[in-house]
Motif scaffolding. Structure first.
Motif, PDB file in Angstrom:
ATOM      1  N   ALA A 154       0.834  -1.211   0.000  1.00 57.52           N
ATOM      2  CA  ALA A 154       0.000   0.000   0.000  1.00 57.52           C
ATOM      3  C   ALA A 154       0.867   1.258   0.000  1.00 57.52           C
ATOM      4  N   GLU A 180       2.306   1.752  -3.398  1.00 61.17           N
ATOM      5  CA  GLU A 180       1.302   2.217  -4.381  1.00 61.17           C
ATOM      6  C   GLU A 180       1.098   3.725  -4.292  1.00 61.17           C
ATOM      7  N   VAL A 181       1.139   4.267  -3.073  1.00 59.41           N
ATOM      8  CA  VAL A 181       0.887   5.709  -2.924  1.00 59.41           C
ATOM      9  C   VAL A 181       2.193   6.511  -2.850  1.00 59.41           C
ATOM     10  N   VAL A 226      -3.795  -0.560   6.184  1.00 58.03           N
ATOM     11  CA  VAL A 226      -3.941  -0.326   4.735  1.00 58.03           C
ATOM     12  C   VAL A 226      -5.081   0.661   4.480  1.00 58.03           C
ATOM     13  N   SER A 232      -7.790  -1.201  -6.103  1.00 59.84           N
ATOM     14  CA  SER A 232      -7.983  -0.472  -4.845  1.00 59.84           C
ATOM     15  C   SER A 232      -7.301  -1.201  -3.696  1.00 59.84           C
ATOM     16  N   ALA A 233      -7.400  -0.605  -2.510  1.00 60.69           N
ATOM     17  CA  ALA A 233      -6.865  -1.225  -1.301  1.00 60.69           C
ATOM     18  C   ALA A 233      -7.449  -2.618  -1.083  1.00 60.69           C
ATOM     19  N   LEU A 275      -5.856   4.616  -3.776  1.00 59.54           N
ATOM     20  CA  LEU A 275      -6.230   3.282  -3.292  1.00 59.54           C
ATOM     21  C   LEU A 275      -7.704   3.164  -2.920  1.00 59.54           C
ATOM     22  N   ILE A 326      -5.312  -5.167  -2.769  1.00 62.29           N
ATOM     23  CA  ILE A 326      -4.098  -5.443  -1.991  1.00 62.29           C
ATOM     24  C   ILE A 326      -4.391  -6.514  -0.944  1.00 62.29           C
ATOM     25  N   ALA A 377      -4.857   4.279   2.716  1.00 57.86           N
ATOM     26  CA  ALA A 377      -5.715   4.547   1.553  1.00 57.86           C
ATOM     27  C   ALA A 377      -6.568   5.793   1.753  1.00 57.86           C
TER      28      ALA A 377
END
Lengths: 217, 217
Positions: free
Chosen positions: A27, A30-31, A76, A161-162, A86, A165, A80
């Protein structure tokens, strides 16, 4: 401020990325948020200092200034909520993404973890084989339902999206079994998650902890 | 618009309020939102019309206009996000409340549900007694850790929140066992939750479904 997460000092899965810090790392990747890692031994995990952060003596935890969290799903979701990318912005789609996060830690996870625990702890018991058939059936039932719902979609609900994950992280626990083999769309879904650059960076980071912990031979 | 939830047409626990619609009803009562209930039979739960809302063929679901959700934790969080009173406003406290919701559906729930499932499904098996000792131990381990963390507090983290709805709802599943007896603060915590007027209204509503379903004698 850079957040600090905790992870196993000695990877019980030999760097396969099945420990729950993996989803948190993924996570954060990803961000695009850097993070620090504090490694904890199995002994330190049960000691008061760690229990003050995680009352159940596990990893991961997440500390960012005054805030400290445990539970990978909650961490997570927190990431998000605070960074773009996310969770959908549209309110109903956002609620559905969070719903799938709960599905991944509750309805889907329960039979997968129960089966795994029996494999780890009860393999030498007289009842193991008979129970394993039942436990495999419980997992297959949920995988079949998930497969039907996923259909031909790339991700659980619209864009990545989260929730993906959490769900890909969960399904990866079955990769050394044949349980996913009957569901080509779930296999493709897991592969799609693993192909993401952020997954690869997170995987490499946790794998480095494993290789660094090996004695030089 | 009034939301519609689903619940069992025939209560498997004879109105004890252990089905997961109870937590959703409780949350709605806490925030003062009226709701409609659609009762579903065990057969209807597995049929395509219900599966379209709940891919895993369970209750509860939550439908509000264009939005439809499953997973009781996600539904309670959705209600808590849209109405005042179930989540703290301070961001860190809010994140911790959501963390405890995840704890209630993941870390704490897993051993409680596994033990319960063994009781329901494996009671006639040769291994039942030996495994039950282990499963009781798994539950006690988590209860002990929760008891230490709760200490003398009234609720999990500051004021009553959606997390307490989920945790009290989970711990109530142990009320017919002696497992909570070693943890007076957890017993008092559950009693505190059950004493809330919103809990009582939710309990009465689900109990009425059970009494209404009984043949007139």
């Amino acid at each position: 401020m850079t957040a600090t997460i905790t992870a196993f000092a000695t990877s019980p899965d030999r760097g396969r990325g099945l420990a729950r810090d993996m989803q948190v790392r993924w996570a954060l990747e990803e961000v695009g948020q850097p993070y620090d890692v504090r490694l904890v031994s199995f002994q330190a995990m049960k000691a008061p200092a760690h229990r003050a952060v995680h009352p159940f003596g596990q990893i991961p935890t997440y500390e960012d200034g005054e805030l400290s969290l445990f539970e990978s799903g909650a961490i997570v979701l927190h990431i998000a909520e605070r960074h773009l990318g996310l969770l959908p912005e549209e309110p109903n789609a956002r609620a559905r993404a969070i719903m799938w996060m709960f599905a991944a830690v509750d309805t889907l996870k329960a039979p997968i973890i129960e089966r795994e625990a029996a494999w780890l702890i009860e393999r030498d018991k007289s009842w193991f084989a008979e129970r394993q058939i039942m436990l495999d059936g419980n997992v297959r039932k949920r995988l079949g339902e998930l497969s039907v719902r996923l259909g031909e979609a790339d991700w659980l609900d619209g864009d990545f999206s989260a929730a993906d994950i959490m769900m890909v992280g969960l399904l990866r626990r079955l990769e050394t079994t044949s349980l996913l083999d009957d569901y080509p769309n779930l296999l493709a879904y897991v592969a799609r998650g693993k192909a993401r650059p952020a997954f690869k960076r997170a995987f490499a980071a946790q794998y480095a902890v494993f290789t660094d912990s090996q004695p030089v031979g």
